[in-house]
Design a protein around this motif. Structure first.
Motif, mmCIF file in Angstrom:
data_model
loop_
_atom_site.group_PDB
_atom_site.id
_atom_site.type_symbol
_atom_site.label_atom_id
_atom_site.label_comp_id
_atom_site.label_asym_id
_atom_site.label_seq_id
_atom_site.Cartn_x
_atom_site.Cartn_y
_atom_site.Cartn_z
ATOM 1 N N PRO A 7 -51.750 -12.592 18.669
ATOM 2 C CA PRO A 7 -52.743 -12.097 17.694
ATOM 3 C C PRO A 7 -52.268 -12.247 16.251
ATOM 4 O O PRO A 7 -51.181 -11.801 15.889
ATOM 5 C CB PRO A 7 -52.868 -10.612 18.065
ATOM 6 C CG PRO A 7 -52.437 -10.528 19.496
ATOM 7 C CD PRO A 7 -51.392 -11.581 19.660
ATOM 8 N N GLY A 8 -53.110 -12.910 15.430
ATOM 9 C CA GLY A 8 -52.827 -13.027 14.006
ATOM 10 C C GLY A 8 -51.771 -14.044 13.642
ATOM 11 O O GLY A 8 -51.436 -14.180 12.476
ATOM 12 N N ARG A 165 -49.837 -2.556 8.143
ATOM 13 C CA ARG A 165 -50.255 -3.906 8.531
ATOM 14 C C ARG A 165 -49.363 -4.465 9.637
ATOM 15 O O ARG A 165 -49.834 -5.183 10.517
ATOM 16 C CB ARG A 165 -50.252 -4.832 7.314
ATOM 17 C CG ARG A 165 -51.349 -4.493 6.321
ATOM 18 C CD ARG A 165 -51.539 -5.575 5.280
ATOM 19 N NE ARG A 165 -52.660 -5.229 4.412
ATOM 20 C CZ ARG A 165 -53.926 -5.422 4.710
ATOM 21 N NH1 ARG A 165 -54.249 -5.989 5.862
ATOM 22 N NH2 ARG A 165 -54.882 -5.067 3.874
ATOM 23 N N ALA A 168 -50.403 -2.963 12.867
ATOM 24 C CA ALA A 168 -51.665 -3.531 13.338
ATOM 25 C C ALA A 168 -51.469 -4.940 13.903
ATOM 26 O O ALA A 168 -52.070 -5.291 14.926
ATOM 27 C CB ALA A 168 -52.690 -3.556 12.208
ATOM 28 N N LYS A 169 -50.619 -5.739 13.233
ATOM 29 C CA LYS A 169 -50.378 -7.119 13.666
ATOM 30 C C LYS A 169 -48.876 -7.414 13.542
ATOM 31 O O LYS A 169 -48.418 -7.932 12.519
ATOM 32 C CB LYS A 169 -51.178 -8.098 12.814
ATOM 33 C CG LYS A 169 -52.688 -7.976 12.990
ATOM 34 C CD LYS A 169 -53.427 -9.009 12.145
ATOM 35 C CE LYS A 169 -54.941 -8.895 12.335
ATOM 36 N NZ LYS A 169 -55.667 -9.889 11.486
ATOM 37 N N ASP A 236 -55.198 -12.006 5.610
ATOM 38 C CA ASP A 236 -55.524 -10.812 6.381
ATOM 39 C C ASP A 236 -56.214 -9.762 5.508
ATOM 40 O O ASP A 236 -57.188 -9.136 5.921
ATOM 41 C CB ASP A 236 -54.247 -10.223 6.983
ATOM 42 C CG ASP A 236 -54.533 -9.040 7.892
ATOM 43 O OD1 ASP A 236 -55.392 -9.164 8.778
ATOM 44 O OD2 ASP A 236 -53.908 -7.982 7.702
#
Length: 243
Positions: A7-8, A165, A168-169, A236
């Motif tokens: 992810p990301g 952040r 989250a990722k 992002d």
């Protein structure tokens, strides 16, 4: 069976940052200046480093050198953001923006520096576990400087924004940290020593010459890292941007 991407995680930015740096060498200017000032400061302090007070003085000089490097990174982030958005960065325009954000960048740099200094101090006590702790700390702080430099985040809040952040990722932060630590901690010192050995005939083995060579390589590496972390952070944070 095709494995899903993490992810990301965008690996393309690590490749596209190289030609972007070649087309915008102006990104290197301030990191190089900060690196040279840091080298000269350390060289001045080394003769006074004996004894307890001297060790503290040298440690303070190294902390200042680290903060200068972070300020150079912040400036490079500002110029890198311009380069990603417009193809060609304007030093005059970006230096004006850096001056406007300088207080926030330095505040974020001080927070970053204090936390990593504490982690490094713990490393001296508990060894290899401390190195892992330092790496983890840097992972969670990796977006601190771009947040303050180009994200519009107050310097005092940049660390918290970075932590949020990363939580989250985590994968982009982990990879960016690995690349940054590998470049600045291993590639730059090894390449600096190798180039210094090649130029030994002209430098006569001068330690200052070797340090200045390493400063140039360090500035280039910081500029590359700035391009990478700025692109990842802004993609992002400002996903509506049209690049």
């Amino acid at each position: 069976m095709k494995r899903a991407p993490l992810p990301g995680l965008d690996l393309g930015v690590y490749v596209s940052a190289l030609p972007k740096l070649v087309r915008n060498p102006v990104i290197v200017v301030v990191p190089l200046l900060m690196a040279i000032v840091g080298v000269l400061l350390t060289m001045i302090m080394v003769p006074f480093s004996s004894g307890g007070v001297g060790s503290l003085t040298l440690g303070l000089a190294q902390l200042i050198e680290f903060l200068l490097g972070l300020f150079g990174l912040g400036t490079a982030c500002v110029i890198a953001d311009d380069a990603w958005r417009h193809g060609r960065a304007s030093f005059d325009r970006d230096w004006t923006e850096t001056q406007r954000r300088s207080g926030e960048i330095m505040m974020a740099a001080i927070g970053f520096g204090l936390l990593t200094t504490v982690a490094l101090y713990v490393t001296q006590i508990i060894g290899i576990v401390g190195f892992l702790l330092t790496a983890v700390v840097i992972v969670f702080l990796i977006w601190t400087i771009p947040a303050a430099a180009v994200g519009g985040i107050p310097g005092g809040a940049a660390i918290q924004v970075s932590i949020e952040r990363v939580r989250a990722k985590p994968f982009p932060a982990i990879l960016a940290t690995i690349v940054a630590l590998a470049l600045l901690g291993y590639v730059v010192p090894l390449a600096g020593s190798w180039i210094a050995s090649l130029l030994l005939v002209w430098t006569f083995g001068s330690s200052l010459a070797e340090l200045l060579i390493e400063a140039v390589l360090q500035a280039i590496a910081i500029s590359y890292v700035a391009l990478v972390i700025t692109k990842i952070y802004t993609d992002d944070a400002f996903s509506s941007r049209p690049w």
